[in-house]
Design a protein around this motif. Structure first.
Motif, mmCIF file in Angstrom:
data_model
loop_
_atom_site.group_PDB
_atom_site.id
_atom_site.type_symbol
_atom_site.label_atom_id
_atom_site.label_comp_id
_atom_site.label_asym_id
_atom_site.label_seq_id
_atom_site.Cartn_x
_atom_site.Cartn_y
_atom_site.Cartn_z
ATOM 1 N N PRO A 1 16.646 -1.297 -14.997
ATOM 2 C CA PRO A 1 16.678 0.159 -14.825
ATOM 3 C C PRO A 1 18.230 0.700 -14.571
ATOM 4 N N GLU A 2 18.362 -0.120 -13.816
ATOM 5 C CA GLU A 2 19.988 -0.620 -13.767
ATOM 6 C C GLU A 2 21.028 0.017 -14.402
ATOM 7 N N SER A 3 20.970 -0.497 -16.008
ATOM 8 C CA SER A 3 21.488 -1.192 -17.219
ATOM 9 C C SER A 3 21.554 0.661 -17.481
ATOM 10 N N ALA A 4 20.313 1.106 -17.723
ATOM 11 C CA ALA A 4 20.700 2.301 -17.734
ATOM 12 C C ALA A 4 20.042 2.266 -19.765
ATOM 13 N N THR A 5 21.037 3.168 -20.717
ATOM 14 C CA THR A 5 20.628 2.852 -21.744
ATOM 15 C C THR A 5 20.243 1.757 -22.552
ATOM 16 N N ARG A 6 21.638 0.312 -22.060
ATOM 17 C CA ARG A 6 21.592 -0.933 -22.515
ATOM 18 C C ARG A 6 20.163 -1.684 -21.852
ATOM 19 N N ALA A 7 19.467 -1.248 -21.153
ATOM 20 C CA ALA A 7 18.268 -1.869 -20.897
ATOM 21 C C ALA A 7 17.904 -2.400 -21.932
ATOM 22 N N ALA A 8 16.741 -3.760 -21.431
ATOM 23 C CA ALA A 8 15.847 -4.967 -22.346
ATOM 24 C C ALA A 8 15.115 -3.699 -22.294
ATOM 25 N N THR A 9 13.676 -3.218 -22.935
ATOM 26 C CA THR A 9 12.458 -2.771 -23.065
ATOM 27 C C THR A 9 11.719 -3.675 -23.553
ATOM 28 N N ARG A 10 10.802 -3.887 -22.882
ATOM 29 C CA ARG A 10 9.484 -4.831 -22.916
ATOM 30 C C ARG A 10 8.356 -3.995 -23.796
ATOM 31 N N VAL A 11 8.556 -3.913 -24.900
ATOM 32 C CA VAL A 11 6.745 -4.004 -25.499
ATOM 33 C C VAL A 11 5.535 -4.691 -25.500
ATOM 34 N N MET A 12 4.536 -3.806 -25.407
ATOM 35 C CA MET A 12 2.728 -5.289 -25.475
ATOM 36 C C MET A 12 2.782 -4.014 -25.758
ATOM 37 N N ILE A 13 1.390 -4.336 -27.163
ATOM 38 C CA ILE A 13 1.197 -3.988 -27.972
ATOM 39 C C ILE A 13 -0.611 -5.006 -28.315
ATOM 40 N N GLU A 14 -1.807 -3.921 -27.901
ATOM 41 C CA GLU A 14 -3.120 -4.504 -28.037
ATOM 42 C C GLU A 14 -3.203 -4.296 -29.023
ATOM 43 N N PHE A 15 -4.032 -5.212 -29.901
ATOM 44 C CA PHE A 15 -5.165 -5.206 -30.958
ATOM 45 C C PHE A 15 -6.184 -5.275 -31.103
ATOM 46 N N ASN B 1 -14.365 -7.792 -33.408
ATOM 47 C CA ASN B 1 -14.593 -7.304 -31.683
ATOM 48 C C ASN B 1 -13.459 -8.347 -31.186
ATOM 49 N N GLU B 2 -12.816 -9.141 -31.957
ATOM 50 C CA GLU B 2 -11.820 -10.039 -31.382
ATOM 51 C C GLU B 2 -9.979 -9.216 -30.440
ATOM 52 N N LYS B 3 -9.993 -9.041 -29.857
ATOM 53 C CA LYS B 3 -8.999 -8.100 -29.034
ATOM 54 C C LYS B 3 -7.502 -9.909 -28.796
ATOM 55 N N TRP B 4 -6.524 -9.073 -29.111
ATOM 56 C CA TRP B 4 -5.240 -9.882 -28.543
ATOM 57 C C TRP B 4 -3.764 -9.072 -28.514
ATOM 58 N N SER B 5 -3.630 -9.278 -27.921
ATOM 59 C CA SER B 5 -1.741 -8.851 -27.640
ATOM 60 C C SER B 5 -0.375 -9.531 -27.785
ATOM 61 N N THR B 6 0.641 -8.785 -27.837
ATOM 62 C CA THR B 6 1.661 -9.156 -28.733
ATOM 63 C C THR B 6 2.605 -8.539 -27.650
ATOM 64 N N VAL B 7 4.219 -9.844 -27.383
ATOM 65 C CA VAL B 7 4.986 -8.683 -26.877
ATOM 66 C C VAL B 7 6.256 -8.978 -27.018
ATOM 67 N N SER B 8 7.026 -7.735 -26.695
ATOM 68 C CA SER B 8 8.209 -8.212 -27.742
ATOM 69 C C SER B 8 9.640 -7.807 -27.087
ATOM 70 N N VAL B 9 10.219 -8.336 -26.629
ATOM 71 C CA VAL B 9 11.493 -8.360 -25.300
ATOM 72 C C VAL B 9 13.082 -6.785 -26.550
ATOM 73 N N ASP B 10 13.457 -6.301 -26.862
ATOM 74 C CA ASP B 10 15.235 -6.483 -27.409
ATOM 75 C C ASP B 10 15.210 -4.897 -26.399
ATOM 76 N N ARG B 11 16.505 -4.751 -26.760
ATOM 77 C CA ARG B 11 17.635 -3.785 -26.505
ATOM 78 C C ARG B 11 16.796 -2.953 -27.112
ATOM 79 N N ASN B 12 16.466 -2.470 -28.185
ATOM 80 C CA ASN B 12 16.533 -1.602 -29.429
ATOM 81 C C ASN B 12 14.347 -1.285 -29.115
ATOM 82 N N ILE B 13 13.974 0.018 -28.504
ATOM 83 C CA ILE B 13 13.059 -0.025 -28.477
ATOM 84 C C ILE B 13 11.496 0.010 -30.271
#
Length: 121
Positions: free
Chosen positions: A61-75, A81-93
């Motif tokens: 968060p100290e990087s303000a608008t240049r901060a890296a964002t982590r996205v996690m999506i659950e499917f 009824n199988e569930k899984w999650s994926t994760v990605s990190v980038d400075r662009n959300i």
């Protein structure tokens, strides 16, 4: 635009490009719906795919608008009824979200598709 093998059972690498657009409850839902529309004709099992949860965390968060964002999506596959999650990190959300979506769709196709690599532009 999604590029996939025109005929997964054919030995040559002839590709088919599908361009789809969609509306949704925000950009991630619109991307997911467009991906599903593009892939479902070749992979009907994706009709059972549902996004269950979408989480975003700012990693520095100290990087303000240049901060890296982590996205996690659950499917969830509604048929199995199988569930899984994926994760990605980038400075662009949006980029992080798209990468996590693609990983989730590839996982959903892992058992039924000859190849599970999605090429997007």
């Amino acid at each position: 635009k999604v590029r996939l093998l025109d005929d997964p059972n054919h030995s040559s690498e002839e590709f088919l490009d599908r361009l789809e657009v969609s509306e949704g409850d925000g950009p991630v839902d619109a991307l997911a719906t467009a991906l599903k529309k593009a892939l479902s004709p070749s992979h009907p099992c994706l009709e059972n795919l549902r996004l269950m949860d979408y989480k975003v965390r700012i990693l520095d968060p100290e990087s303000a608008t240049r901060a890296a964002t982590r996205v996690m999506i659950e499917f969830k596959d509604d048929e199995t009824n199988e569930k899984w999650s994926t994760v990605s990190v980038d400075r662009n959300i949006i980029s992080a979200s798209l990468n996590a979506l693609v990983d989730g769709f590839e996982y959903a196709l892992k058992d039924v598709a000859a190849t599970c690599e999605l090429d997007f532009e």
